[in-house]
Design a protein around this motif. Structure first.
Motif, mmCIF file in Angstrom:
data_model
loop_
_atom_site.group_PDB
_atom_site.id
_atom_site.type_symbol
_atom_site.label_atom_id
_atom_site.label_comp_id
_atom_site.label_asym_id
_atom_site.label_seq_id
_atom_site.Cartn_x
_atom_site.Cartn_y
_atom_site.Cartn_z
ATOM 1 N N GLY A 191 0.813 -1.204 0.000
ATOM 2 C CA GLY A 191 0.000 0.000 0.000
ATOM 3 C C GLY A 191 0.847 1.255 0.000
ATOM 4 N N VAL A 192 0.159 2.403 -0.094
ATOM 5 C CA VAL A 192 0.824 3.703 -0.073
ATOM 6 C C VAL A 192 0.579 4.349 1.288
ATOM 7 C CG1 VAL A 192 0.850 6.020 -1.084
ATOM 8 C CG2 VAL A 192 0.620 4.009 -2.558
ATOM 9 N N THR A 193 1.618 4.928 1.851
ATOM 10 C CA THR A 193 1.495 5.620 3.131
ATOM 11 C C THR A 193 2.121 7.008 3.016
ATOM 12 O OG1 THR A 193 3.563 4.647 3.946
ATOM 13 C CG2 THR A 193 1.513 3.509 4.514
ATOM 14 N N VAL A 206 0.436 15.787 7.786
ATOM 15 C CA VAL A 206 -0.616 14.778 7.705
ATOM 16 C C VAL A 206 0.026 13.414 7.489
ATOM 17 C CG1 VAL A 206 -2.634 13.956 6.433
ATOM 18 C CG2 VAL A 206 -2.282 16.409 6.759
ATOM 19 N N SER A 207 -0.461 12.431 8.235
ATOM 20 C CA SER A 207 -0.061 11.041 8.043
ATOM 21 C C SER A 207 -1.306 10.222 7.740
ATOM 22 C CB SER A 207 0.644 10.490 9.283
ATOM 23 O OG SER A 207 1.848 11.197 9.539
ATOM 24 N N MET A 208 -1.272 9.454 6.643
ATOM 25 C CA MET A 208 -2.402 8.616 6.261
ATOM 26 C C MET A 208 -1.877 7.351 5.610
ATOM 27 S SD MET A 208 -5.100 11.394 4.621
ATOM 28 C CE MET A 208 -6.349 10.134 4.329
ATOM 29 N N ALA A 209 -2.646 6.278 5.714
ATOM 30 C CA ALA A 209 -2.312 5.010 5.067
ATOM 31 C C ALA A 209 -3.412 4.642 4.089
ATOM 32 C CB ALA A 209 -2.137 3.914 6.114
ATOM 33 N N PHE A 210 -2.992 4.104 2.943
ATOM 34 C CA PHE A 210 -3.928 3.689 1.898
ATOM 35 C C PHE A 210 -3.625 2.242 1.514
ATOM 36 C CE2 PHE A 210 -2.907 8.210 1.470
ATOM 37 C CZ PHE A 210 -4.156 8.772 1.647
ATOM 38 N N PRO A 211 -4.115 1.280 2.313
ATOM 39 C CA PRO A 211 -3.856 -0.124 2.000
ATOM 40 C C PRO A 211 -4.528 -0.527 0.691
ATOM 41 C CG PRO A 211 -4.697 0.160 4.244
ATOM 42 C CD PRO A 211 -4.902 1.453 3.530
ATOM 43 N N PRO A 212 -4.050 -1.575 0.027
ATOM 44 C CA PRO A 212 -4.696 -2.037 -1.204
ATOM 45 C C PRO A 212 -6.179 -2.319 -0.981
ATOM 46 C CG PRO A 212 -2.586 -3.114 -0.943
ATOM 47 C CD PRO A 212 -2.833 -2.348 0.328
ATOM 48 N N PRO A 252 6.490 18.595 -1.160
ATOM 49 C CA PRO A 252 6.277 18.844 0.271
ATOM 50 C C PRO A 252 7.537 19.407 0.913
ATOM 51 C CG PRO A 252 6.541 16.493 -0.138
ATOM 52 C CD PRO A 252 6.506 17.162 -1.475
ATOM 53 N N SER A 253 7.351 20.229 1.926
ATOM 54 C CA SER A 253 8.492 20.794 2.646
ATOM 55 C C SER A 253 9.039 19.810 3.675
ATOM 56 C CB SER A 253 8.080 22.094 3.329
ATOM 57 O OG SER A 253 6.904 21.910 4.098
ATOM 58 N N SER A 254 8.213 18.837 4.045
ATOM 59 C CA SER A 254 8.668 17.796 4.967
ATOM 60 C C SER A 254 7.761 16.586 4.823
ATOM 61 C CB SER A 254 8.658 18.298 6.417
ATOM 62 O OG SER A 254 7.346 18.675 6.805
ATOM 63 N N GLY A 255 8.225 15.452 5.351
ATOM 64 C CA GLY A 255 7.447 14.234 5.289
ATOM 65 C C GLY A 255 7.889 13.334 4.153
ATOM 66 N N GLN A 256 7.287 12.140 4.090
ATOM 67 C CA GLN A 256 7.699 11.141 3.115
ATOM 68 C C GLN A 256 6.496 10.309 2.673
ATOM 69 O OE1 GLN A 256 11.105 10.535 1.911
ATOM 70 N NE2 GLN A 256 9.666 9.682 0.426
ATOM 71 N N VAL A 257 6.444 9.988 1.387
ATOM 72 C CA VAL A 257 5.447 9.071 0.835
ATOM 73 C C VAL A 257 6.147 7.757 0.515
ATOM 74 C CG1 VAL A 257 3.786 8.648 -1.019
ATOM 75 C CG2 VAL A 257 4.125 10.973 -0.140
ATOM 76 N N HIS A 258 5.551 6.644 0.941
ATOM 77 C CA HIS A 258 6.103 5.322 0.673
ATOM 78 C C HIS A 258 5.127 4.501 -0.153
ATOM 79 C CE1 HIS A 258 8.738 6.280 4.143
ATOM 80 N NE2 HIS A 258 9.578 5.405 3.588
ATOM 81 N N HIS A 259 5.658 3.702 -1.052
ATOM 82 C CA HIS A 259 4.900 2.645 -1.716
ATOM 83 C C HIS A 259 5.497 1.337 -1.229
ATOM 84 C CE1 HIS A 259 3.962 0.155 -5.540
ATOM 85 N NE2 HIS A 259 2.997 0.045 -4.638
ATOM 86 N N GLY A 260 4.804 0.679 -0.308
ATOM 87 C CA GLY A 260 5.415 -0.447 0.378
ATOM 88 C C GLY A 260 6.632 0.049 1.142
ATOM 89 N N ALA A 278 2.836 4.333 -9.238
ATOM 90 C CA ALA A 278 2.291 3.954 -7.930
ATOM 91 C C ALA A 278 1.170 4.884 -7.486
ATOM 92 C CB ALA A 278 3.409 3.939 -6.888
ATOM 93 N N VAL A 279 1.319 6.183 -7.715
ATOM 94 C CA VAL A 279 0.294 7.163 -7.320
ATOM 95 C C VAL A 279 -0.129 7.925 -8.559
ATOM 96 C CG1 VAL A 279 -0.292 9.112 -5.844
ATOM 97 C CG2 VAL A 279 1.356 7.398 -5.035
ATOM 98 N N GLN A 280 -1.370 7.761 -8.958
ATOM 99 C CA GLN A 280 -1.927 8.471 -10.105
ATOM 100 C C GLN A 280 -2.953 9.484 -9.610
ATOM 101 O OE1 GLN A 280 -1.451 8.096 -13.798
ATOM 102 N NE2 GLN A 280 0.473 7.563 -12.784
#
Length: 529
Positions: A282-284, A302-308, A335-343, A361-363
């Motif tokens: 998923g994407v987090t 903001v922190s959010m999780a988007f499981p499959p 973004p000025s801070s933070g991180q997006v992960h795909h898995g 991964a993110v459309q």
């Protein structure tokens, strides 16, 4: 000479529009009258000719389109004038809010000076122009001190919509041509805008309203015209055409619009037994924050999780930071801070630094779909490019996949061989959705993807989308002010306010109180005399 009440401000006589190389006219002998003191609405399926008709009312047309007939603005036939004389003939007399408001906003000028300059068309003196600009912004639901120093790109989509409306109002024009004026607005603002339109008409303006929002039409309009394939198929007082007790003699196109409105969301709920969210790929988003150069916070952290397989709604008033956060997920805003992960894979903050697999991964489906297409190329190869470039599909297979996805969303192949300028806003919106879907992303971000759709096309999209997301177990982040669509598609919701996540839970648990009703109540109309 100022038209007297009920005297026509606009009289369209046998208006036809032909596009170069097209077999069928875009408009075919349409007649329409807008008296002073009234709201006349035009509805119809995407591609029926509403926007073309709205432009024709101003003596204007998109490139490659020829107009015939008569367009009488307070008695002056705009189409009888040379094209270069038409802007002067309508200046201060007619104003236009286009479907894509960013097309009329000057990107290099701040809001205050730009509005004050426009006010000079109907007001004399610096002080009077500034008062007019402040009043127009207030009528459109914006505060002078908040936006006067900002450039259009520093405003949200809903704020741009209201700024474009203020630009139309500030000239003091008696005729207002409003093309989808509530798209991008939250329910409270849409209700307020409906009241504003009605009040303007009751004070002598004539309003030509082009809209897919039948509730807005019922609440504000006196008369409604229904278009299909460029032809007028129904016309009459609103209760006679869109009312619950209207006669059964209405045209099939009108009945289809009403039936789709009644059944929106039927069967569109995802199957929770087969779409159970998974973990792993998923994407987090972890602590994503976006700031202006000045340091002012636009969104986050903001922190959010988007499981499959998950379905999440992102709600909040216009300007709350929803689109800013969504664009940061896709790498379109840094973004000025933070991180997006795909898995386990950390995605670079900027999209131009992401690999093809990371971009896939993110459309993100843009709120303004017209800006996301190359104007000189037919749409179909642009849709196929996504599967070819991001997934390595051969051209033939990529094209076939794009065609199949488009058909599921109600788009005929013939439309896809056209350039973007020859498609309606609703058709382009669905094309943008097709392009993102054929990437088979881990997360699909839909930003107001129903805002330009008629009721029939909207239902088609809502019914088809869960099935189109299922093969790749794509997670959905659905940003919308269309609450019936939100309820039909999503399970969980996040509420944004001032760029921050303020509430999480089910859709109905997080809704602000003034969003509970998504329609403009009929009794908000002033008593008619």
């Amino acid at each position: 000479m100022i038209p007297s009440p009920r005297e026509p401000l606009l009289d369209l006589v046998e208006i036809s529009a032909h596009a170069d190389g097209a077999d069928r006219p875009l408009l075919d002998g349409v007649a329409l009258t807008v008296p002073a003191g009234t709201v006349t609405a035009v509805v119809g399926p995407s591609g029926s000719g509403k926007t073309t008709l709205g432009l024709a009312a101003l003596g204007a047309a998109r490139g490659g389109i020829r107009l015939t007939g008569r367009a009488l603005l307070a008695g002056t036939d705009l189409l009888a004038l040379a094209p270069h004389r038409r802007p002067a003939a309508r200046a201060g007399r007619a104003a236009h809010l286009p479907q894509h408001p960013e097309t009329v906003l000057d990107p290099v000028r701040r809001t205050g000076p730009a509005l004050s300059e426009l006010a000079a068309l109907g007001h004399v003196g610096r002080a009077e122009r500034r008062i007019a600009a402040q009043g127009a912004l207030a009528t459109a639901g914006l505060e002078w001190q908040t936006v006067r120093r900002r450039f259009p790109h520093q405003l949200s989509g809903g704020q741009q919509q209201r700024l474009a409306l203020a630009s139309a109002l500030v000239t003091g024009a008696r005729l207002l041509v409003l093309d989808e004026p509530t798209s991008g607005l939250d329910p409270a603002l849409a209700t307020a805008l409906g009241r504003t339109m009605r009040a303007l008409a009751d004070h002598g303006a004539g309003v030509l309203l082009l809209s897919h929002d039948l509730s807005l039409v019922r609440a504000t309009a006196d008369r409604v015209l229904v278009l299909e394939h460029g032809r007028r198929v129904d016309d009459g007082p609103v209760p006679n055409i869109l009312g619950a007790d209207a006669p059964p003699t209405r045209h099939r196109a009108t009945r289809d619009l009403l039936a789709a409105e009644r059944s929106t969301g039927a069967g569109a709920r995802p199957d929770t037994d087969t779409a159970t969210p998974e973990t792993g790929r998923g994407v987090t988003a972890e602590g994503i924050a976006v700031r202006r150069r000045s340091g002012d916070l636009l969104a986050g952290p903001v922190s959010m999780a988007f499981p499959p397989g998950s379905r999440t709604a992102l709600l909040g008033p216009s300007g709350s930071g929803k689109t800013t956060f969504a664009r940061a997920l896709a790498g379109l805003t840094t973004p000025s801070s933070g991180q997006v992960h795909h898995g386990a894979d950390a995605l670079p903050r900027r999209i131009d630094r992401r690999t093809a697999e990371q971009r896939r991964a993110v459309q993100y489906v843009h709120q303004s779909s017209a800006d996301s297409f190359e104007g000189h190329r037919p749409v179909l190869p642009q849709l196929a490019d996504t599967a070819r470039l991001l997934r390595g599909r051969e051209q033939q297979a990529a094209t076939a996949e794009a065609l199949g996805t488009a058909a599921a969303l109600g788009l005929d192949e013939e439309l896809l061989h056209r350039t973007p300028a020859r498609l309606s806003g609703g058709q382009l919106q669905r094309c943008a959705l097709v392009r993102a879907l054929v990437a088979r992303p881990a997360l699909l971000v839909c930003d107001e993807v129903t805002s330009a759709l008629d009721t029939v096309s909207r239902k088609r999209v809502l019914d088809a989308l869960p099935g189109l997301l299922a093969p790749a177990r794509t997670a959905l982040l659905f940003i919308s002010h269309d609450l019936p669509a939100v309820r039909a598609l999503t399970d969980d919701a996040v509420l944004f306010h001032d760029g921050r996540c303020t509430r999480r839970g089910t859709v109905d648990a997080v809704l602000p109180e003034d969003w509970r009703s998504t329609t403009v109540a009929r009794d908000t109309r002033p008593e008619q005399h």
